[in-house]
Design a protein around this motif. Structure first.
Motif, mmCIF file in Angstrom:
data_model
loop_
_atom_site.group_PDB
_atom_site.id
_atom_site.type_symbol
_atom_site.label_atom_id
_atom_site.label_comp_id
_atom_site.label_asym_id
_atom_site.label_seq_id
_atom_site.Cartn_x
_atom_site.Cartn_y
_atom_site.Cartn_z
ATOM 1 N N VAL A 53 46.808 42.362 35.201
ATOM 2 C CA VAL A 53 45.847 42.594 36.277
ATOM 3 C C VAL A 53 45.837 44.086 36.594
ATOM 4 C CG1 VAL A 53 45.170 42.033 38.640
ATOM 5 C CG2 VAL A 53 46.379 40.318 37.248
ATOM 6 N N LEU A 98 42.353 41.189 33.841
ATOM 7 C CA LEU A 98 41.617 40.985 35.091
ATOM 8 C C LEU A 98 41.568 42.310 35.832
ATOM 9 C CD1 LEU A 98 43.474 37.776 36.276
ATOM 10 C CD2 LEU A 98 41.163 37.886 35.380
ATOM 11 N N VAL A 100 40.831 43.870 39.660
ATOM 12 C CA VAL A 100 40.693 43.549 41.076
ATOM 13 C C VAL A 100 40.380 44.850 41.810
ATOM 14 C CG1 VAL A 100 41.949 42.794 43.138
ATOM 15 C CG2 VAL A 100 42.244 41.566 40.975
ATOM 16 N N GLY A 112 40.350 38.432 45.433
ATOM 17 C CA GLY A 112 40.594 37.122 44.835
ATOM 18 C C GLY A 112 41.864 37.074 44.011
ATOM 19 N N GLN A 116 43.090 34.043 41.448
ATOM 20 C CA GLN A 116 43.114 34.302 40.005
ATOM 21 C C GLN A 116 44.494 34.036 39.411
ATOM 22 O OE1 GLN A 116 40.582 34.861 38.026
ATOM 23 N NE2 GLN A 116 39.137 34.882 39.712
ATOM 24 N N ARG A 119 45.189 30.128 39.463
ATOM 25 C CA ARG A 119 44.405 29.431 38.432
ATOM 26 C C ARG A 119 45.053 29.556 37.062
ATOM 27 N NH1 ARG A 119 38.256 31.192 40.113
ATOM 28 N NH2 ARG A 119 38.064 29.695 41.827
ATOM 29 N N ARG A 120 45.796 30.615 36.860
ATOM 30 C CA ARG A 120 46.460 30.845 35.580
ATOM 31 C C ARG A 120 47.901 30.350 35.588
ATOM 32 N NH1 ARG A 120 42.403 33.981 36.451
ATOM 33 N NH2 ARG A 120 41.140 34.770 34.728
#
Length: 194
Positions: A53, A98, A100, A112, A116, A119-120
């Motif tokens: 991320v 990802l 952010v 989010g 995120q 969800r992973r």
């Protein structure tokens, strides 16, 4: 506590390694050193299909979405040079990562990021970035409060002063998680994730 474990679903979260921040003078390591170590971590995470991320801070040109309120230091928003909020080339351009965008010090509030990660199936984060006592520490505190295991790559982060960096590393981070060098984290990653 030294770094002892990495969960099966650990994510690397890189804080504010963007043009305008990396260019500023930092201690105890330069922005280039922090970027290089964060790149090492990101490559190792990507090679194991673990989430990476990339967090950046940005504000609207008119500053309307900047954090309100009075501080003794004055407002941090205002006009910024074109491209100051662009993630450095060494880290950008990986389609699986990802990104952010935050408007605060920490990467959880108003973004989010938590959704995120959940969800992973992520249960742990490894943090790097600039500045240790601001964006990294704020994100570490929120991650701890959200129930994530937190690991901090202490040589893959830096601050405006060595004293501020040391204060976070020695006084705050041991209360939030485990600390280790980039090498220690990479070695543990190799042992636990092949």
């Amino acid at each position: 506590m030294a770094v002892t474990a990495l969960d099966p679903r650990t994510a690397l979260v890189v804080i504010d390694l963007q043009a305008g921040i990396v260019a500023a003078p930092t201690e105890p390591w330069s922005g280039a050193e922090v970027v290089a170590r964060s790149v090492e971590l990101a490559e190792a995470f990507r090679a194991r299909d673990l989430p990476v991320v990339l967090v950046r801070v940005s504000f609207a040109a008119d500053g309307a979405d900047a954090v309100p309120g009075r501080t003794e230091a004055g407002g941090a928003a205002g006009p910024r040079p074109e491209g100051w909020d662009v993630i450095v080339d060494e880290l950008s351009g990986h389609p699986g990562d990802l990104t952010v965008t935050k408007r605060n010090w920490g990467a959880f509030h108003g973004t989010g990021l938590d959704v995120q990660l959940r969800r992973r199936g992520v249960t742990q984060i490894v943090l790097s970035g600039i500045a240790t006592s601001i964006g990294v520490e704020s994100t570490a505190r929120a991650a701890h409060e959200h129930g994530y295991h937190v690991t901090l790559a202490t040589d893959a982060m830096s601050d405006m002063s060595a004293e501020a960096h040391r204060g976070s590393v020695e006084r705050i981070f041991p209360r939030l998680g485990e600390t280790g060098t980039t090498r220690e984290i990479l070695d543990l990653l190799a042992k636990t994730h092949g």
